[in-house]
Design a protein around this motif. Structure first.
Motif, short mmCIF file in Angstrom:
data_model
loop_
_atom_site.label_atom_id
_atom_site.label_comp_id
_atom_site.label_asym_id
_atom_site.label_seq_id
_atom_site.Cartn_x
_atom_site.Cartn_y
_atom_site.Cartn_z
N LEU A 55 0.83 -1.20 0.00
CA LEU A 55 0.00 0.00 0.00
C LEU A 55 0.87 1.25 0.00
CD1 LEU A 55 -2.57 -1.07 2.76
CD2 LEU A 55 -2.84 -1.28 0.28
N TRP B 58 -6.13 2.26 -2.95
CA TRP B 58 -5.79 0.95 -2.37
C TRP B 58 -5.91 0.95 -0.86
CZ3 TRP B 58 -6.23 -2.36 -5.94
CH2 TRP B 58 -5.81 -2.08 -7.25
N LEU B 59 -5.54 2.06 -0.22
CA LEU B 59 -5.70 2.15 1.23
C LEU B 59 -7.17 2.07 1.61
CD1 LEU B 59 -4.74 2.67 4.13
CD2 LEU B 59 -4.80 5.12 3.62
N TRP C 266 -8.40 -1.41 1.35
CA TRP C 266 -7.93 -2.18 2.52
C TRP C 266 -8.82 -1.88 3.73
CZ3 TRP C 266 -6.31 -1.61 7.49
CH2 TRP C 266 -5.54 -2.63 8.04
N ASN D 44 -12.33 -3.50 3.36
CA ASN D 44 -12.36 -4.93 3.62
C ASN D 44 -11.94 -5.30 5.04
OD1 ASN D 44 -13.24 -5.35 1.02
ND2 ASN D 44 -11.23 -5.88 0.21
N THR D 45 -11.49 -4.29 5.79
CA THR D 45 -11.19 -4.50 7.20
C THR D 45 -12.42 -4.22 8.06
OG1 THR D 45 -8.89 -3.86 6.78
CG2 THR D 45 -9.57 -3.89 9.06
N ILE E 152 -1.36 -3.71 9.14
CA ILE E 152 -1.23 -2.55 8.27
C ILE E 152 0.24 -2.15 8.13
CG2 ILE E 152 -1.55 -0.91 10.16
CD1 ILE E 152 -2.71 -0.40 6.53
N HIS F 145 1.83 -4.27 5.55
CA HIS F 145 1.29 -3.99 4.21
C HIS F 145 1.63 -2.58 3.73
CE1 HIS F 145 -2.03 -7.22 5.05
NE2 HIS F 145 -0.85 -7.75 4.74
N LEU G 19 -1.78 -9.62 1.89
CA LEU G 19 -2.43 -8.39 1.43
C LEU G 19 -3.47 -8.70 0.37
CD1 LEU G 19 -2.81 -5.38 1.32
CD2 LEU G 19 -0.78 -5.20 -0.14
N LYS H 278 -6.60 -9.63 1.89
CA LYS H 278 -7.33 -8.48 2.42
C LYS H 278 -8.06 -7.73 1.30
CE LYS H 278 -7.20 -7.12 6.10
NZ LYS H 278 -8.10 -7.25 7.27
N LEU H 279 -7.41 -7.60 0.14
CA LEU H 279 -8.01 -6.83 -0.95
C LEU H 279 -9.06 -7.65 -1.70
CD1 LEU H 279 -4.80 -5.11 -2.40
CD2 LEU H 279 -6.45 -4.18 -0.77
#
Length: 312
Positions: free
Chosen positions: A123, A132-133, A136, A139-140, A209, A212, A230, A233-234
């Motif tokens: 990231l 992208w952040l 992330w 999806n968190t 984090i 990543h 990662l 997560k994505l």
């Protein structure tokens, strides 16, 4: 006679006392000596481990600086046949076949563990483009408003002005929270995320984090360098397909290859990601429990072959 017996008894007692003292001193000396020997042996083992880790890091830097880098990683210079080029200087084979992976894969080599992570697969925390952040964060489990909240506060911390974004935080907010004032400069270590207003709880609750995180500014992701954790997560739905493909040596050479692994990538503009790219790498080497971790940027053309920076 009684006087002589008493004198002999006193002498014997004195001898016994001296003997006890000597035995005690010898015991203490032995314990101290053994302790110092153990310290010396531990120091010697640590020095040997440091030397092995240092040698491995330098070997990896050499490969990154001198060998071909492909979608599969960095070539070790073993498979010479696949390095053939055509008349235009282009490689005949997109993959050399002898690459070390640069997606953070952990290699074990005798008593050494090491990994290479292309930062283009992480990231881009210092980028003004936070697609992208936010993915992330989404999806968190964070809502759209929370995503903007964290992104704005990170941007305010790193920019060079005191103008506060709608969901951000500048000097006044940090003073109210009795926190260290924002640096108003790009982050120099991923650990700085914990200093950003309200990010400390995020880092505490989701410490991954930090693993990543990349300090680069370019927003484009190298999808072949995204670590498995990662990717999960994505795009959690396709992580198994990706893991199996990489284990079989099947890498994403074209954009169409990526659509077969993760169909959602077809909906993301191609300028946001690429199958190749990246000049900065995180090298991590562990020997005998001692870990050395550095960031290496490979130079181009007339620049220095590489620059290195220790990661804390």
């Amino acid at each position: 006679m009684m006087v002589r017996d008493r004198q002999q008894g006193a002498a014997l007692l004195a001898v016994l006392i001296v003997s006890v003292v000597l035995v005690t001193l010898l015991g203490a000396s032995s314990v101290l000596l053994n302790s110092r020997l153990q310290i010396a042996e531990a120091s010697k083992a640590r020095m040997a481990a440091d030397a092995k880790a240092y040698a491995k890091i330098n070997q990896l830097i050499y490969l990154l600086s001198t060998q071909r880098r492909t979608v599969a990683g960095v070539s070790q210079g073993i498979a010479t046949k696949t390095a053939q080029t055509n008349e235009d200087g282009l490689y005949l084979q997109p993959i050399a076949g002898d690459e070390l992976r640069t997606d953070g894969f952990l290699y074990q080599e005798q008593d050494i563990e090491f990994s290479i992570q292309n930062e283009d697969g992480l990231l881009p925390i210092n980028s003004s483009f936070q697609y992208w952040l936010k993915l992330w964060l989404k999806n968190t489990g964070y809502s759209l408003s929370e995503q903007s909240y964290f992104a704005d506060r990170l941007a305010d911390y790193a920019d060079g002005d005191d103008w506060q974004r709608p969901a951000g935080a500048e000097k006044a907010t940090y003073l109210l929270q009795d926190k260290m004032l924002p640096m108003n400069f790009l982050l120099q270590q991923c650990s700085e995320l914990a200093q950003v207003s309200m990010w400390d709880a995020l880092v505490t609750n989701h410490p991954q984090i930090l693993a990543h995180c990349s300090l680069r500014r370019s927003p484009r992701l190298n999808i072949n360098a995204i670590p498995i954790s990662l990717w999960q997560k994505l795009w959690p739905g396709s992580v198994q397909r990706l893991t199996e493909a990489r284990a079989r040596g099947r890498w994403l050479i074209t954009y169409q290859d990526s659509y077969l692994i993760e169909p959602a990538l077809a909906l993301i503009p191609e300028e946001y990601y690429s199958p190749l790219g990246g000049e900065r790498y995180i090298l991590s080497v562990t020997a005998k429990g001692n870990t050395q971790k550095i960031s290496v940027e490979i130079g181009e053309k007339n620049n220095r072959p590489f620059t290195r920076r220790t990661i804390y």
